[in-house]
Structure formats: structure tokens, C-alpha cells
Write a protein that holds these residues in place. Structure first.
Motif, PDB file in Angstrom:
ATOM      1  N   GLN A 291       0.862  -1.117  -0.112  1.00 28.84           N
ATOM      2  CA  GLN A 291      -0.066  -0.012  -0.020  1.00 28.84           C
ATOM      3  C   GLN A 291       0.922   1.263   0.031  1.00 28.84           C
ATOM      4  N   LEU A 292       0.437   2.272  -0.682  1.00 30.37           N
ATOM      5  CA  LEU A 292       0.955   3.471  -0.891  1.00 30.37           C
ATOM      6  C   LEU A 292      -0.153   4.540  -0.293  1.00 30.37           C
ATOM      7  N   GLY A 293       0.451   5.684   0.512  1.00 33.06           N
ATOM      8  CA  GLY A 293      -0.437   6.707   0.544  1.00 33.06           C
ATOM      9  C   GLY A 293       0.031   7.995   0.438  1.00 33.06           C
ATOM     10  N   LEU A 294      -0.949   8.869   0.062  1.00 32.75           N
ATOM     11  CA  LEU A 294      -0.721  10.419  -0.157  1.00 32.75           C
ATOM     12  C   LEU A 294      -1.618  11.227   0.584  1.00 32.75           C
ATOM     13  N   PHE A 295      -1.171  12.226   1.214  1.00 32.12           N
ATOM     14  CA  PHE A 295      -2.148  12.987   2.171  1.00 32.12           C
ATOM     15  C   PHE A 295      -1.966  14.431   1.280  1.00 32.12           C
ATOM     16  N   LEU A 296      -3.387  15.005   0.776  1.00 35.05           N
ATOM     17  CA  LEU A 296      -3.440  16.370   0.413  1.00 35.05           C
ATOM     18  C   LEU A 296      -4.056  17.372   1.405  1.00 35.05           C
ATOM     19  N   GLY A 297      -3.224  18.393   1.336  1.00 34.15           N
ATOM     20  CA  GLY A 297      -3.896  19.424   2.374  1.00 34.15           C
ATOM     21  C   GLY A 297      -4.369  20.525   1.702  1.00 34.15           C
ATOM     22  N   SER A 298      -4.017  21.849   1.958  1.00 38.13           N
ATOM     23  CA  SER A 298      -4.557  22.933   1.339  1.00 38.13           C
ATOM     24  C   SER A 298      -3.940  23.409   0.145  1.00 38.13           C
ATOM     25  N   LYS A 299      -4.541  24.298  -0.480  1.00 42.09           N
ATOM     26  CA  LYS A 299      -3.762  24.943  -1.734  1.00 42.09           C
ATOM     27  C   LYS A 299      -3.027  26.154  -1.483  1.00 42.09           C
TER      28      LYS A 299
ATOM     29  N   VAL B 135      -2.184  27.316  -7.536  1.00 39.15           N
ATOM     30  CA  VAL B 135      -1.646  26.305  -8.695  1.00 39.15           C
ATOM     31  C   VAL B 135      -1.229  24.948  -7.976  1.00 39.15           C
ATOM     32  N   TRP B 136      -0.646  24.969  -6.756  1.00 39.12           N
ATOM     33  CA  TRP B 136      -0.168  23.852  -6.088  1.00 39.12           C
ATOM     34  C   TRP B 136      -0.973  23.343  -4.867  1.00 39.12           C
ATOM     35  N   VAL B 137      -0.939  22.264  -4.331  1.00 42.85           N
ATOM     36  CA  VAL B 137      -1.486  21.820  -3.085  1.00 42.85           C
ATOM     37  C   VAL B 137      -0.376  21.051  -2.147  1.00 42.85           C
ATOM     38  N   TYR B 138      -0.390  21.551  -0.947  1.00 41.02           N
ATOM     39  CA  TYR B 138       0.516  20.987  -0.013  1.00 41.02           C
ATOM     40  C   TYR B 138       0.172  19.517   0.052  1.00 41.02           C
ATOM     41  N   ALA B 139       1.240  18.604   0.069  1.00 44.23           N
ATOM     42  CA  ALA B 139       1.013  17.356   0.042  1.00 44.23           C
ATOM     43  C   ALA B 139       2.070  16.569   1.046  1.00 44.23           C
ATOM     44  N   ARG B 140       2.123  15.353   1.342  1.00 45.92           N
ATOM     45  CA  ARG B 140       2.862  14.578   2.348  1.00 45.92           C
ATOM     46  C   ARG B 140       2.623  13.013   1.975  1.00 45.92           C
ATOM     47  N   ASP B 141       3.664  12.388   1.692  1.00 40.58           N
ATOM     48  CA  ASP B 141       3.854  10.829   1.558  1.00 40.58           C
ATOM     49  C   ASP B 141       3.269  10.267   3.140  1.00 40.58           C
ATOM     50  N   ARG B 142       2.434   9.483   2.909  1.00 43.04           N
ATOM     51  CA  ARG B 142       1.958   8.784   4.342  1.00 43.04           C
ATOM     52  C   ARG B 142       3.013   8.355   5.220  1.00 43.04           C
ATOM     53  N   ASP B 143       4.090   7.714   4.513  1.00 46.78           N
ATOM     54  CA  ASP B 143       5.259   7.183   5.315  1.00 46.78           C
ATOM     55  C   ASP B 143       6.539   8.278   5.631  1.00 46.78           C
ATOM     56  N   LYS B 144       6.243   9.490   5.120  1.00 46.54           N
ATOM     57  CA  LYS B 144       7.445  10.256   5.353  1.00 46.54           C
ATOM     58  C   LYS B 144       6.867  11.380   5.803  1.00 46.54           C
ATOM     59  N   PRO B 145       7.814  12.290   6.503  1.00 42.58           N
ATOM     60  CA  PRO B 145       7.280  13.574   7.320  1.00 42.58           C
ATOM     61  C   PRO B 145       7.154  14.920   6.404  1.00 42.58           C
TER      62      PRO B 145
ATOM     63  N   VAL C 242       6.794  17.743   3.643  1.00 40.28           N
ATOM     64  CA  VAL C 242       5.727  18.549   3.170  1.00 40.28           C
ATOM     65  C   VAL C 242       6.242  18.987   1.715  1.00 40.28           C
ATOM     66  N   PHE C 243       5.697  18.867   0.790  1.00 38.21           N
ATOM     67  CA  PHE C 243       6.015  19.405  -0.509  1.00 38.21           C
ATOM     68  C   PHE C 243       4.639  19.708  -1.433  1.00 38.21           C
ATOM     69  N   VAL C 244       4.731  20.206  -2.385  1.00 42.43           N
ATOM     70  CA  VAL C 244       3.749  20.594  -3.199  1.00 42.43           C
ATOM     71  C   VAL C 244       3.557  19.840  -4.646  1.00 42.43           C
ATOM     72  N   VAL C 245       2.357  19.765  -5.130  1.00 45.95           N
ATOM     73  CA  VAL C 245       2.019  18.932  -6.209  1.00 45.95           C
ATOM     74  C   VAL C 245       1.013  19.862  -6.979  1.00 45.95           C
ATOM     75  N   SER C 246       0.829  19.263  -8.204  1.00 46.43           N
ATOM     76  CA  SER C 246      -0.311  19.995  -9.058  1.00 46.43           C
ATOM     77  C   SER C 246      -1.656  20.006  -8.461  1.00 46.43           C
ATOM     78  N   GLU C 247      -2.457  21.224  -8.553  1.00 47.63           N
ATOM     79  CA  GLU C 247      -3.734  21.236  -8.090  1.00 47.63           C
ATOM     80  C   GLU C 247      -4.722  20.111  -8.635  1.00 47.63           C
ATOM     81  N   SER C 248      -4.089  19.638  -9.907  1.00 50.88           N
ATOM     82  CA  SER C 248      -4.831  18.654 -10.621  1.00 50.88           C
ATOM     83  C   SER C 248      -5.077  17.297  -9.750  1.00 50.88           C
ATOM     84  N   VAL C 249      -4.052  17.131  -9.024  1.00 59.12           N
ATOM     85  CA  VAL C 249      -4.197  15.968  -8.236  1.00 59.12           C
ATOM     86  C   VAL C 249      -5.529  16.051  -7.293  1.00 59.12           C
ATOM     87  N   LEU C 250      -5.631  17.315  -6.492  1.00 60.14           N
ATOM     88  CA  LEU C 250      -6.615  17.423  -5.787  1.00 60.14           C
ATOM     89  C   LEU C 250      -7.859  17.526  -6.334  1.00 60.14           C
ATOM     90  N   ARG C 251      -8.082  18.079  -7.416  1.00 63.98           N
ATOM     91  CA  ARG C 251      -9.095  18.078  -8.138  1.00 63.98           C
ATOM     92  C   ARG C 251      -9.403  16.742  -8.672  1.00 63.98           C
TER      93      ARG C 251
END
Length: 232
Positions: free
Chosen positions: A129-137, A142-152, A154-163
Motif C-alpha cells: 500500500q502507498l498513501g498520499l495526503f493532500l492538504g490546502s492549496k 496552482v499547487w497543493v500541499y502534500a505529504r507521503d503517508r510514510d514520510k514527514p 511536506v511538498f507541493v504537487v499540481s492542483e490537478s491531483v486534488l481536483r
């Protein structure tokens, strides 16, 4: 000396041929795969995923791969729209990290990750299993704050992932009215207010058996079956 020169050239050409074969033919696909996965959060492909779970603030959407298609298990049991699921899954799986914001954030609330907008869990065909948490924009949206479930970090990914991960449940459901194998149809009954038509056959040979035994137009029937199969 000529035979020595010829022998040396043959060795050089042989070495070059071996190098080309190993580097381009044998290692080429792996290099292309590695290049395509560069900066990706997950080093997998959409086809590796057997099940995906989207935990949103008010509901859980769970989708499971079955053969060439998908089934929705939550919030309702129903056929899933293969195209919609594949599109969303591709967006999620191939998402890339644009930049790291904090390696060890003091507070996840600053990024909306204390209560994620979406918790994505992908179960692979091997059970991993792999996990990804998406937070606020981000402030630009343009970007969304995100975090790998198994790592501390915080990075940003494209807003399209949240969409794509927050699409309404209805978008993931198969809206096909009649699900059937077009090639397996051997009969058709059409009941109207005034009469009933019964057709039998298949492929390019059809016959009307009710209200009278008559030859039927195969092209007309094929067109009707195509419309029924694609009606949404």
C-alpha cells in the motif's frame, strides 16, 4: 600489418556493437522508465494499482479493479466508469513533486495536513500500500500541499491531483443504462403500447419472428444495439 589493423578494427566494431546492444536495446526501456518516473512521488504505474481509496472529509470512495474495468465498493456498490477512474488514477500515480516545503514541519496545520482534504491509499497488485495526503492549496492556487503517508516532509504537487481526487462520486459511477456484450446478443424484444416486436439472430443475420416471420435489416438492428450499448 594489414591483417593486424583489420583485426583491431573488427574488435573495436564488435565492442561498439555490444555496447549499443546492451545500452540501447537491453537497458533502453529501463532508462526510459526511470526518466518517466523522475521526480514522481511513487515509482509505479497506474496498471500496478488494484484498488484505490479516497477518504474525503465527508465520505470514502473505494474503487477496485476487476478485469479490464472497475467496480465501486464505497459509498455504494456499483459499476465504475473505467475512463473516469483511469484518468484520476493516472493523475494521482504520475504526480510529481514540484518542490519540498519543509523536511520536518513543526505544524501540519499550516499546510492543511492536520486534517487532510483527501487521504489517498493505493493498494498494489502485490498487496503493498502507498498513501498520499493532500492538504490546502498554496496562496496562488496552482499547487497543493502534500505529504507521503510514510514520510514527514511536506511538498507541493499540481492542483490537478486534488481536483481529480475530490471529484463527485457520480463522476466515478458508470452511467451506462444497459451493460451487455454487444457480440453476445442473439435476440431482441421491443414492446410498445400497440405491439411487440421479437427479433432473433446475431451478427449479420437477423429475422423478425413476431408479429410476423420476415427477414430483418441487419444494419438497422446493429445501429439500434450500438445506441443501446452506449446510452448513458
Amino acid at each position: 600489418m594489414r591483417w593486424q589493423t583489420t583485426g583491431a578494427l573488427a574488435i573495436v566494431l564488435g565492442a561498439l556493437g555490444t555496447f549499443y546492444y546492451v545500452y540501447e536495446i537491453r537497458m533502453g526501456p529501463e532508462r526510459e522508465k526511470a526518466a518517466g518516473q523522475k521526480d514522481r512521488i511513487f515509482k509505479i504505474e497506474p496498471a500496478d494499482v488494484a484498488e484505490v481509496r479516497l477518504k474525503r472529509s465527508d465520505e470514502v470512495v473505494r474503487l477496485k479493479r476487476e478485469g479490464d474495468g472497475w467496480q465501486m465498493l464505497e459509498p455504494v456498490a456499483a459499476r465504475a466508469d473505467r475512463g473516469a477512474v483511469d484518468d484520476a488514477l493516472t493523475t494521482i500515480v504520475t504526480a510529481k513533486t514540484d518542490r519540498e516545503i519543509a523536511a520536518a514541519p513543526a505544524s501540519l496545520a499550516e499546510f492543511g495536513l492536520d486534517k487532510p482534504a483527501v487521504e489517498i491509499t493505493a493498494t498494489l497488485k502485490d498487496g503493498k500500500q502507498l498513501g498520499l495526503f493532500l492538504g490546502s492549496k498554496s496562496p496562488t492556487g496552482v499547487w497543493v500541499y502534500a505529504r507521503d503517508r510514510d514520510k514527514p516532509a511536506v511538498f507541493v504537487v499540481s492542483e490537478s491531483v486534488l481536483r481529480d481526487a475530490t471529484k463527485p462520486v457520480a463522476d466515478f459511477r458508470d452511467k451506462t443504462l444497459l451493460a451487455f456484450n454487444r457480440a453476445a446478443v442473439t435476440g431482441l424484444e421491443i414492446v410498445t403500447r400497440d405491439d411487440t416486436l421479437v427479433l432473433e439472430g446475431g451478427d449479420r443475420a437477423w429475422a423478425l419472428t413476431r408479429p410476423a416471420a420476415l427477414p430483418a435489416d441487419a444494419d438497422t438492428i446493429a445501429d439500434l444495439l450500438d445506441k443501446l450499448a452506449t446510452a448513458k
